[in-house]
Design a protein around this motif. Structure first.
Motif, PDB file in Angstrom:
ATOM      1  N   ARG A 160     -13.551   5.182 -20.565  1.00 12.87           N
ATOM      2  CA  ARG A 160     -14.779   4.730 -19.920  1.00 12.87           C
ATOM      3  C   ARG A 160     -15.648   5.937 -19.574  1.00 12.87           C
ATOM      4  NH1 ARG A 160     -13.557  -0.628 -18.872  1.00 12.87           N
ATOM      5  NH2 ARG A 160     -15.579  -0.940 -17.898  1.00 12.87           N
ATOM      6  N   THR A 161     -16.939   5.730 -19.628  1.00 15.20           N
ATOM      7  CA  THR A 161     -17.887   6.774 -19.254  1.00 15.20           C
ATOM      8  C   THR A 161     -18.725   6.256 -18.089  1.00 15.20           C
ATOM      9  OG1 THR A 161     -19.563   8.318 -20.113  1.00 15.20           O
ATOM     10  CG2 THR A 161     -19.692   6.045 -20.878  1.00 15.20           C
ATOM     11  N   PRO A 162     -18.999   7.067 -17.088  1.00 12.86           N
ATOM     12  CA  PRO A 162     -19.675   6.562 -15.897  1.00 12.86           C
ATOM     13  C   PRO A 162     -21.170   6.319 -16.094  1.00 12.86           C
ATOM     14  CG  PRO A 162     -19.300   8.901 -15.674  1.00 12.86           C
ATOM     15  CD  PRO A 162     -18.606   8.483 -16.943  1.00 12.86           C
ATOM     16  N   VAL A 163     -21.683   5.297 -15.418  1.00 16.37           N
ATOM     17  CA  VAL A 163     -23.128   5.117 -15.283  1.00 16.37           C
ATOM     18  C   VAL A 163     -23.541   5.989 -14.099  1.00 16.37           C
ATOM     19  CG1 VAL A 163     -25.005   3.522 -14.819  1.00 16.37           C
ATOM     20  CG2 VAL A 163     -23.032   2.765 -16.158  1.00 16.37           C
ATOM     21  N   LEU A 164     -24.414   6.949 -14.346  1.00 17.74           N
ATOM     22  CA  LEU A 164     -24.772   7.932 -13.330  1.00 17.74           C
ATOM     23  C   LEU A 164     -26.172   7.696 -12.791  1.00 17.74           C
ATOM     24  CD1 LEU A 164     -23.404  11.071 -15.203  1.00 17.74           C
ATOM     25  CD2 LEU A 164     -22.297   9.849 -13.317  1.00 17.74           C
ATOM     26  N   ALA A 165     -26.303   7.722 -11.472  1.00 16.75           N
ATOM     27  CA  ALA A 165     -27.616   7.731 -10.830  1.00 16.75           C
ATOM     28  C   ALA A 165     -28.070   9.181 -10.790  1.00 16.75           C
ATOM     29  CB  ALA A 165     -27.526   7.150  -9.428  1.00 16.75           C
ATOM     30  N   ALA A 248     -26.423  14.370 -10.628  1.00 13.50           N
ATOM     31  CA  ALA A 248     -25.789  13.107 -10.992  1.00 13.50           C
ATOM     32  C   ALA A 248     -24.883  12.604  -9.872  1.00 13.50           C
ATOM     33  CB  ALA A 248     -24.968  13.290 -12.264  1.00 13.50           C
ATOM     34  N   LEU A 249     -24.966  11.294  -9.615  1.00 12.71           N
ATOM     35  CA  LEU A 249     -24.141  10.650  -8.601  1.00 12.71           C
ATOM     36  C   LEU A 249     -23.412   9.468  -9.229  1.00 12.71           C
ATOM     37  CD1 LEU A 249     -27.112  11.465  -7.215  1.00 12.71           C
ATOM     38  CD2 LEU A 249     -25.990  10.540  -5.186  1.00 12.71           C
ATOM     39  N   VAL A 250     -22.132   9.330  -8.938  1.00 14.63           N
ATOM     40  CA  VAL A 250     -21.370   8.161  -9.361  1.00 14.63           C
ATOM     41  C   VAL A 250     -21.819   6.970  -8.521  1.00 14.63           C
ATOM     42  CG1 VAL A 250     -19.058   7.141  -9.469  1.00 14.63           C
ATOM     43  CG2 VAL A 250     -19.412   9.542 -10.078  1.00 14.63           C
ATOM     44  N   VAL A 251     -21.999   5.820  -9.159  1.00 13.83           N
ATOM     45  CA  VAL A 251     -22.470   4.616  -8.471  1.00 13.83           C
ATOM     46  C   VAL A 251     -21.281   3.720  -8.153  1.00 13.83           C
ATOM     47  CG1 VAL A 251     -23.977   2.601  -8.586  1.00 13.83           C
ATOM     48  CG2 VAL A 251     -24.662   4.745  -9.708  1.00 13.83           C
ATOM     49  N   HIS A 252     -21.104   3.411  -6.867  1.00 16.98           N
ATOM     50  CA  HIS A 252     -19.996   2.560  -6.433  1.00 16.98           C
ATOM     51  C   HIS A 252     -20.505   1.161  -6.091  1.00 16.98           C
ATOM     52  CE1 HIS A 252     -16.619   5.387  -6.210  1.00 16.98           C
ATOM     53  NE2 HIS A 252     -17.534   6.301  -5.937  1.00 16.98           N
ATOM     54  N   ARG A 284     -10.202  10.517 -27.007  1.00 17.45           N
ATOM     55  CA  ARG A 284      -9.662   9.900 -25.787  1.00 17.45           C
ATOM     56  C   ARG A 284      -9.328  10.977 -24.755  1.00 17.45           C
ATOM     57  NH1 ARG A 284      -5.792   7.142 -28.082  1.00 17.45           N
ATOM     58  NH2 ARG A 284      -6.988   5.224 -28.379  1.00 17.45           N
ATOM     59  N   THR A 285      -8.706  12.055 -25.208  1.00 17.21           N
ATOM     60  CA  THR A 285      -8.372  13.161 -24.308  1.00 17.21           C
ATOM     61  C   THR A 285      -9.628  13.830 -23.767  1.00 17.21           C
ATOM     62  OG1 THR A 285      -6.300  13.566 -25.499  1.00 17.21           O
ATOM     63  CG2 THR A 285      -7.155  15.366 -24.156  1.00 17.21           C
ATOM     64  N   HIS A 286     -10.603  14.025 -24.656  1.00 18.88           N
ATOM     65  CA  HIS A 286     -11.866  14.656 -24.244  1.00 18.88           C
ATOM     66  C   HIS A 286     -12.589  13.796 -23.209  1.00 18.88           C
ATOM     67  CE1 HIS A 286     -15.444  17.207 -24.833  1.00 18.88           C
ATOM     68  NE2 HIS A 286     -16.127  16.085 -24.693  1.00 18.88           N
ATOM     69  N   LEU A 287     -12.584  12.479 -23.414  1.00 16.37           N
ATOM     70  CA  LEU A 287     -13.259  11.573 -22.487  1.00 16.37           C
ATOM     71  C   LEU A 287     -12.570  11.586 -21.129  1.00 16.37           C
ATOM     72  CD1 LEU A 287     -15.599   9.601 -22.308  1.00 16.37           C
ATOM     73  CD2 LEU A 287     -14.087   7.799 -23.154  1.00 16.37           C
ATOM     74  N   ASP A 288     -11.249  11.638 -21.118  1.00 13.50           N
ATOM     75  CA  ASP A 288     -10.512  11.729 -19.848  1.00 13.50           C
ATOM     76  C   ASP A 288     -10.882  13.001 -19.102  1.00 13.50           C
ATOM     77  OD1 ASP A 288      -9.231   9.343 -20.319  1.00 13.50           O
ATOM     78  OD2 ASP A 288      -7.390  10.255 -21.088  1.00 13.50           O
ATOM     79  N   ALA A 289     -11.006  14.101 -19.849  1.00 15.85           N
ATOM     80  CA  ALA A 289     -11.359  15.377 -19.219  1.00 15.85           C
ATOM     81  C   ALA A 289     -12.772  15.330 -18.647  1.00 15.85           C
ATOM     82  CB  ALA A 289     -11.229  16.509 -20.236  1.00 15.85           C
ATOM     83  N   LEU A 291     -14.258  12.771 -17.367  1.00 13.85           N
ATOM     84  CA  LEU A 291     -14.259  11.999 -16.128  1.00 13.85           C
ATOM     85  C   LEU A 291     -13.850  12.855 -14.928  1.00 13.85           C
ATOM     86  CD1 LEU A 291     -12.730   8.577 -17.265  1.00 13.85           C
ATOM     87  CD2 LEU A 291     -15.121   9.141 -16.868  1.00 13.85           C
ATOM     88  N   GLU A 292     -13.070  13.897 -15.198  1.00 14.31           N
ATOM     89  CA  GLU A 292     -12.617  14.766 -14.102  1.00 14.31           C
ATOM     90  C   GLU A 292     -13.775  15.556 -13.494  1.00 14.31           C
ATOM     91  OE1 GLU A 292      -9.503  17.156 -15.647  1.00 14.31           O
ATOM     92  OE2 GLU A 292      -8.131  15.468 -15.996  1.00 14.31           O
ATOM     93  N   GLN A 293     -14.915  15.603 -14.196  1.00 10.76           N
ATOM     94  CA  GLN A 293     -16.076  16.323 -13.673  1.00 10.76           C
ATOM     95  C   GLN A 293     -16.735  15.569 -12.528  1.00 10.76           C
ATOM     96  OE1 GLN A 293     -18.843  17.089 -16.866  1.00 10.76           O
ATOM     97  NE2 GLN A 293     -17.197  17.560 -18.311  1.00 10.76           N
ATOM     98  N   PHE A 294     -16.401  14.283 -12.358  1.00  9.26           N
ATOM     99  CA  PHE A 294     -17.080  13.454 -11.376  1.00  9.26           C
ATOM    100  C   PHE A 294     -16.101  13.068 -10.265  1.00  9.26           C
ATOM    101  CE2 PHE A 294     -18.943  12.702 -15.562  1.00  9.26           C
ATOM    102  CZ  PHE A 294     -20.240  13.132 -15.332  1.00  9.26           C
ATOM    103  N   PRO A 295     -16.145  13.785  -9.144  1.00  2.00           N
ATOM    104  CA  PRO A 295     -15.187  13.542  -8.067  1.00  2.00           C
ATOM    105  C   PRO A 295     -15.310  12.163  -7.440  1.00  2.00           C
ATOM    106  CG  PRO A 295     -16.924  15.053  -7.375  1.00  2.00           C
ATOM    107  CD  PRO A 295     -17.068  14.888  -8.836  1.00  2.00           C
TER     108      PRO A 295
END
Length: 297
Positions: A160-165, A248-252, A284-289, A291-295
């Motif tokens: 999954r890739t985040p939708v970022l504000a 960029a902000l993660v949207v909850h 898949r591995t790259h995408l997981d990595a 996601l780690e950029q977004f706390p």
């Protein structure tokens, strides 16, 4: 229609002379003239305007030229690919995906691999809903989209890739890493059109939370949406890596962070099935990595 005749046509179109093209090929001039005449007869149209000692493409010829170039290119590419397969070399693969997926996943994945990295030779860009149809009708080897690949294609979930504000540095939220959906809808929003999964995810979350955005602007281009946000026109909601010094902000939402799923699809009978599966694992591995950029996730 033979490929060699298409090459003859392209040579004459470039030289604007049968005599000059015949010297370059090389081929006897009368034979080359006969080949061109036979091609025009087969197509049912004339391709050249014939003047004193020269030939120039007419409207039909100008229309046919890029088609002939594409056919010759594809044939040469196919020959090179299959020759490499015959020598036991690693296949160089082409992928088709939406522009944000190319920019944020595939291009960085390729760049970080170095000389011994993934064997991707090209990335074609297509709307998410058309990715797998384009895969079937093009020379791409696999596709990446936001929905599973339809049968009989093989389908694999990538992640999954985040939708970022995204907001400019001057925005009050610029120092934050996440934002709630309830806070978000109080600001003017810049969203993608409904052909993009990021927009559908946002709309579904807003509806489920029974919220109403204060103001919404649509954009068909994620880069332009980011440009509008950089100009202070609102908060853009995209899956792209930030541009224009945006934050960029993660949207909850109440159900969790807003994310878009990504799937790979390919023909399971593809001659390079094992290479495609290795690429899928790498993505898949790259995408997981990523996601780690977004706390906030």
């Amino acid at each position: 229609m033979e490929l060699r005749v298409l090459r003859y046509f392209l040579a004459v179109a470039e030289a604007e002379s049968v005599t000059a093209a015949a010297r370059r090929i090389p081929l006897a001039q009368p034979s080359l003239s006969r080949q061109l005449s036979a091609l025009e007869k087969e197509l049912g149209v004339t391709l050249f305007s014939r003047g004193a000692g020269s030939l120039t493409l007419n409207a039909a010829g100008r229309r046919f030229r890029p088609l002939a170039q594409d056919l010759v290119r594809r044939a040469e590419q196919a020959a090179e690919t299959m020759a490499a397969v015959g020598r036991g070399e690693e296949a160089a693969l082409a992928v088709v995906a939406a522009a944000p997926t190319v920019a944020c996943l595939l291009a960085p994945f390729m760049a970080e691999g170095g000389t011994g990295g993934p064997a991707l030779r090209d990335a074609l860009q297509e709307e998410p809903s058309k990715v797998f149809d384009t895969l079937v009708h093009s020379d791409a080897d696999f596709g990446v989209s936001t929905t599973p690949a339809p049968a009989p294609l093989e389908s694999a979930f990538l992640g999954r890739t985040p939708v970022l504000a995204q907001v400019p540095p001057s925005h009050p939220w610029a120092g934050r890493t996440s934002i709630t959906l309830a806070e978000l809808v109080t600001e003017p929003l810049i969203v993608m059109t409904r052909s993009h999964m990021a927009r559908l995810v946002v709309d579904e979350a807003v509806s489920a939370a029974d919220l109403t955005p204060a103001d919404v602007t649509e954009s068909g281009s994620s880069a332009f949406a980011q440009a509008l946000a950089a100009r202070g026109r609102g908060v853009c909601l995209v899956t792209d890596t930030t541009r224009f010094d945006l934050r960029a902000l993660v949207v909850h939402a109440p159900e969790g962070p807003l994310t878009v799923p990504l799937y790979a699809g390919w023909d399971p009978s593809h001659y390079a099935d094992s290479a495609i599966r290795a690429l899928v694992d790498g993505l898949r591995t790259h995408l997981d990595a990523r996601l780690e950029q977004f706390p906030g996730l």
